[in-house]
Design a protein around this motif. Structure first.
Motif, mmCIF file in Angstrom:
data_model
loop_
_atom_site.group_PDB
_atom_site.id
_atom_site.type_symbol
_atom_site.label_atom_id
_atom_site.label_comp_id
_atom_site.label_asym_id
_atom_site.label_seq_id
_atom_site.Cartn_x
_atom_site.Cartn_y
_atom_site.Cartn_z
ATOM 1 N N PHE A 280 -24.825 8.963 31.967
ATOM 2 C CA PHE A 280 -26.240 8.244 31.878
ATOM 3 C C PHE A 280 -27.134 9.218 30.947
ATOM 4 C CE2 PHE A 280 -25.897 11.153 35.343
ATOM 5 C CZ PHE A 280 -27.267 12.051 35.244
ATOM 6 N N ILE A 281 -28.108 8.420 30.761
ATOM 7 C CA ILE A 281 -29.440 9.163 30.099
ATOM 8 C C ILE A 281 -30.490 8.809 30.990
ATOM 9 C CG2 ILE A 281 -28.239 8.626 27.863
ATOM 10 C CD1 ILE A 281 -30.590 6.403 27.583
ATOM 11 N N PHE A 282 -31.518 9.715 30.636
ATOM 12 C CA PHE A 282 -32.824 9.619 31.048
ATOM 13 C C PHE A 282 -33.693 8.881 29.656
ATOM 14 C CE2 PHE A 282 -31.410 13.202 33.573
ATOM 15 C CZ PHE A 282 -31.667 12.620 35.016
ATOM 16 N N ALA A 283 -34.154 7.847 30.170
ATOM 17 C CA ALA A 283 -34.965 7.038 29.147
ATOM 18 C C ALA A 283 -36.429 7.307 29.740
ATOM 19 C CB ALA A 283 -34.781 5.733 29.101
ATOM 20 N N THR A 284 -37.316 8.244 29.325
ATOM 21 C CA THR A 284 -38.554 8.729 30.143
ATOM 22 C C THR A 284 -39.667 9.071 29.448
ATOM 23 O OG1 THR A 284 -39.219 10.082 32.183
ATOM 24 C CG2 THR A 284 -37.343 10.985 30.743
ATOM 25 N N GLY A 285 -40.824 9.048 30.046
ATOM 26 C CA GLY A 285 -41.970 9.680 29.272
ATOM 27 C C GLY A 285 -42.297 11.092 30.284
ATOM 28 N N ALA A 286 -41.220 11.341 31.254
ATOM 29 C CA ALA A 286 -41.549 12.539 32.138
ATOM 30 C C ALA A 286 -40.353 13.510 31.898
ATOM 31 C CB ALA A 286 -41.918 12.084 33.592
ATOM 32 N N ALA A 287 -39.933 13.972 30.976
ATOM 33 C CA ALA A 287 -38.663 14.706 30.732
ATOM 34 C C ALA A 287 -38.927 15.983 31.316
ATOM 35 C CB ALA A 287 -38.146 14.844 29.212
ATOM 36 N N SER A 288 -39.996 16.488 31.492
ATOM 37 C CA SER A 288 -40.315 17.800 31.891
ATOM 38 C C SER A 288 -40.171 17.945 33.454
ATOM 39 C CB SER A 288 -41.831 18.094 31.878
ATOM 40 O OG SER A 288 -42.684 17.395 32.511
ATOM 41 N N PRO B 46 -34.688 18.135 36.704
ATOM 42 C CA PRO B 46 -34.238 19.354 37.228
ATOM 43 C C PRO B 46 -33.125 19.935 36.516
ATOM 44 C CG PRO B 46 -33.141 17.647 38.438
ATOM 45 C CD PRO B 46 -34.097 16.815 37.552
ATOM 46 N N ALA B 47 -32.772 21.285 36.667
ATOM 47 C CA ALA B 47 -31.625 22.151 35.871
ATOM 48 C C ALA B 47 -30.310 21.483 35.988
ATOM 49 C CB ALA B 47 -31.698 23.419 36.265
ATOM 50 N N ALA B 48 -30.092 20.643 37.145
ATOM 51 C CA ALA B 48 -28.821 20.145 37.306
ATOM 52 C C ALA B 48 -28.435 19.026 36.354
ATOM 53 C CB ALA B 48 -28.763 19.766 38.751
ATOM 54 N N HIS B 49 -29.370 18.505 35.647
ATOM 55 C CA HIS B 49 -29.417 17.388 34.759
ATOM 56 C C HIS B 49 -29.997 17.697 33.583
ATOM 57 C CE1 HIS B 49 -27.375 14.898 37.830
ATOM 58 N NE2 HIS B 49 -28.578 14.980 38.799
ATOM 59 N N ALA B 50 -30.328 18.817 33.284
ATOM 60 C CA ALA B 50 -31.209 19.176 31.989
ATOM 61 C C ALA B 50 -30.082 19.038 30.682
ATOM 62 C CB ALA B 50 -31.584 20.502 31.967
ATOM 63 N N SER B 51 -28.827 18.842 30.900
ATOM 64 C CA SER B 51 -28.113 18.738 29.620
ATOM 65 C C SER B 51 -27.699 17.297 29.322
ATOM 66 C CB SER B 51 -26.765 19.517 29.904
ATOM 67 O OG SER B 51 -25.951 18.799 30.893
ATOM 68 N N ARG B 52 -28.437 16.405 30.189
ATOM 69 C CA ARG B 52 -28.163 15.018 29.837
ATOM 70 C C ARG B 52 -29.037 14.484 28.838
ATOM 71 N NH1 ARG B 52 -23.678 13.064 32.922
ATOM 72 N NH2 ARG B 52 -23.666 14.293 34.594
ATOM 73 N N PRO B 53 -28.303 13.527 27.949
ATOM 74 C CA PRO B 53 -29.205 12.943 26.773
ATOM 75 C C PRO B 53 -30.511 12.303 27.438
ATOM 76 C CG PRO B 53 -26.864 12.330 26.715
ATOM 77 C CD PRO B 53 -27.089 13.054 28.119
ATOM 78 N N THR B 54 -31.631 12.542 26.561
ATOM 79 C CA THR B 54 -32.879 12.091 27.125
ATOM 80 C C THR B 54 -33.655 11.187 25.884
ATOM 81 O OG1 THR B 54 -33.346 13.968 28.509
ATOM 82 C CG2 THR B 54 -35.181 12.599 27.823
ATOM 83 N N LEU C 143 -32.081 4.513 21.506
ATOM 84 C CA LEU C 143 -31.411 4.319 22.892
ATOM 85 C C LEU C 143 -30.080 4.117 22.573
ATOM 86 C CD1 LEU C 143 -32.003 3.429 25.903
ATOM 87 C CD2 LEU C 143 -32.381 1.071 25.139
ATOM 88 N N ILE C 144 -29.729 3.167 21.630
ATOM 89 C CA ILE C 144 -28.233 2.966 21.714
ATOM 90 C C ILE C 144 -27.599 4.292 21.340
ATOM 91 C CG2 ILE C 144 -26.419 1.791 20.394
ATOM 92 C CD1 ILE C 144 -27.975 -0.019 22.179
ATOM 93 N N GLY C 145 -28.315 5.037 20.797
ATOM 94 C CA GLY C 145 -27.554 6.508 20.174
ATOM 95 C C GLY C 145 -27.327 7.188 21.487
ATOM 96 N N ALA C 146 -28.402 7.351 22.042
ATOM 97 C CA ALA C 146 -28.399 8.061 23.372
ATOM 98 C C ALA C 146 -27.106 7.530 24.533
ATOM 99 C CB ALA C 146 -29.821 8.302 24.095
ATOM 100 N N LEU C 147 -27.267 6.371 24.571
ATOM 101 C CA LEU C 147 -26.082 5.866 25.264
ATOM 102 C C LEU C 147 -24.731 6.173 24.928
ATOM 103 C CD1 LEU C 147 -27.955 2.530 26.148
ATOM 104 C CD2 LEU C 147 -27.541 4.164 27.635
ATOM 105 N N SER C 148 -24.657 6.033 23.461
ATOM 106 C CA SER C 148 -23.272 6.261 23.005
ATOM 107 C C SER C 148 -22.998 7.741 23.143
ATOM 108 C CB SER C 148 -23.276 5.782 21.325
ATOM 109 O OG SER C 148 -23.507 4.417 21.218
ATOM 110 N N GLY C 149 -24.037 8.627 22.886
ATOM 111 C CA GLY C 149 -23.852 10.117 23.178
ATOM 112 C C GLY C 149 -23.283 10.434 24.408
ATOM 113 N N ALA C 150 -23.983 9.762 25.501
ATOM 114 C CA ALA C 150 -23.537 10.021 26.833
ATOM 115 C C ALA C 150 -22.134 9.804 27.239
ATOM 116 C CB ALA C 150 -24.325 9.137 27.659
ATOM 117 N N LEU C 151 -21.636 8.607 26.370
ATOM 118 C CA LEU C 151 -20.379 8.037 26.545
ATOM 119 C C LEU C 151 -19.370 8.868 25.838
ATOM 120 C CD1 LEU C 151 -20.888 4.289 26.045
ATOM 121 C CD2 LEU C 151 -19.933 5.062 28.182
#
Length: 122
Positions: A82-90, A93-101, A111-119
């Motif tokens: 998964f990715i975070f698509a957000t305006g609140a990246a700050s 939490p640390a547990a998910h900080a390495s996820r694409p944002t 968006l497509i690049g981030a989803l592809s990167g997560a996959l």
């Protein structure tokens, strides 16, 4: 699972509580020949939507008075990228900080690049 870094033919769970942002995400994902699961706007509905076995998910961090972190935890438990698509990246939490944002508003390419990167993590 993907072809040349795309999301064509995949199911993408969209968790977003803003109607207009959700509509834009749905349009972008649909134009990329992927199937949209949702969009859903709360934790309860997102957890129920996981029964449709999405291949990847896009999560807004702030969902009204809730956050999407229980969804992120369950996706992680199930091995669904998964990715975070957000305006609140700050708030991530640390547990998910390495996820694409993908910071909103996101372009189609981001968006497509981030989803592809997560996959297909490097």
């Amino acid at each position: 699972m993907t072809t040349q870094g795309g999301i064509s033919g995949l199911r993408v769970l969209v968790v977003e509580d803003d109607y207009w942002v959700a509509a834009t995400l749905v349009e972008i994902i649909t134009e990329a020949d992927a199937e949209v699961v949702g969009p859903v706007d709360c934790v309860r509905d997102a957890l129920t939507a996981l029964d449709s076995s999405p291949h990847v998910a896009s999560l807004d961090v702030q969902l009204g008075s809730e956050t999407s972190f229980p969804i992120a935890d369950e996706l992680d438990r199930r091995g669904v990228p998964f990715i975070f698509a957000t305006g609140a990246a700050s708030m991530i939490p640390a547990a998910h900080a390495s996820r694409p944002t993908c910071h909103k508003p996101a372009s189609r390419e981001l968006l497509i690049g981030a989803l592809s990167g997560a996959l297909n993590p490097a």
